[in-house]
Design a protein around this motif. Structure first.
Motif, PDB file in Angstrom:
ATOM      1  N   SER A 139      -8.757  -0.208  -0.557  1.00 21.49           N
ATOM      2  CA  SER A 139      -9.716  -1.321  -0.496  1.00 21.49           C
ATOM      3  C   SER A 139      -9.013  -2.663  -0.676  1.00 21.49           C
ATOM      4  N   GLU A 140      -7.982  -2.722  -1.514  1.00 17.04           N
ATOM      5  CA  GLU A 140      -7.213  -3.959  -1.658  1.00 17.04           C
ATOM      6  C   GLU A 140      -6.440  -4.267  -0.385  1.00 17.04           C
ATOM      7  N   VAL A 157      -5.675  -7.555   4.495  1.00 15.16           N
ATOM      8  CA  VAL A 157      -5.535  -7.645   5.952  1.00 15.16           C
ATOM      9  C   VAL A 157      -6.695  -8.437   6.540  1.00 15.16           C
ATOM     10  N   ARG A 158      -7.890  -8.200   6.053  1.00 17.15           N
ATOM     11  CA  ARG A 158      -9.056  -8.946   6.525  1.00 17.15           C
ATOM     12  C   ARG A 158      -8.860 -10.443   6.282  1.00 17.15           C
ATOM     13  N   GLY A 159      -8.347 -10.793   5.115  1.00 16.56           N
ATOM     14  CA  GLY A 159      -8.090 -12.190   4.800  1.00 16.56           C
ATOM     15  C   GLY A 159      -7.052 -12.810   5.720  1.00 16.56           C
ATOM     16  N   VAL A 160      -5.994 -12.064   6.015  1.00 18.49           N
ATOM     17  CA  VAL A 160      -4.963 -12.552   6.933  1.00 18.49           C
ATOM     18  C   VAL A 160      -5.562 -12.785   8.312  1.00 18.49           C
ATOM     19  N   PHE A 204       0.839  -1.208   0.000  1.00 19.84           N
ATOM     20  CA  PHE A 204       0.000   0.000   0.000  1.00 19.84           C
ATOM     21  C   PHE A 204       0.871   1.254   0.000  1.00 19.84           C
ATOM     22  N   GLU A 205       1.885   1.271   0.852  1.00 22.31           N
ATOM     23  CA  GLU A 205       2.758   2.447   0.960  1.00 22.31           C
ATOM     24  C   GLU A 205       3.513   2.728  -0.332  1.00 22.31           C
TER      25      GLU A 205
END
Length: 90
Positions: free
Chosen positions: A25-26, A31-34, A17-18
């Motif tokens: 959103s990706e 992170v949600r998946g992790v 992301f950085e």
């Protein structure tokens, strides 16, 4: 997935992301998946279920062994569980 692997995966997602390699959103999806993978592995043979309702439970994700158990877990977490349905998170 152990805690160190989960942290490394989150760190990799943040680095992507950085550096502009992914959108917010990706990043959120990664992170949600992790977190879901870590939590499911940590809790054993449970899977993630997302609640749908017109009340405060809408969108809540819980880990449970079955849909009925997921509805019970949602009911324990919200004060007014109204017409809650749950579906497995893919």
């Amino acid at each position: 997935m152990d805690r160190i692997s989960a942290l490394r995966n989150v760190e990799e997602a943040l680095a992507a992301f950085e550096s502009g390699e992914c959108s917010l959103s990706e990043l959120e999806a990664d992170v949600r998946g992790v977190l879901r993978t870590y939590a499911a592995d940590f809790e054993g043979d449970l899977r993630a279920y997302r609640a749908s309702s017109d009340g405060p439970a809408d969108g809540l994700v819980v880990l449970a062994a079955s849909a009925p158990e997921a509805r019970d877990r949602v009911a324990e977490l919200v004060e007014e569980p109204r017409d809650v349905t749950v579906s497995p998170v893919e």
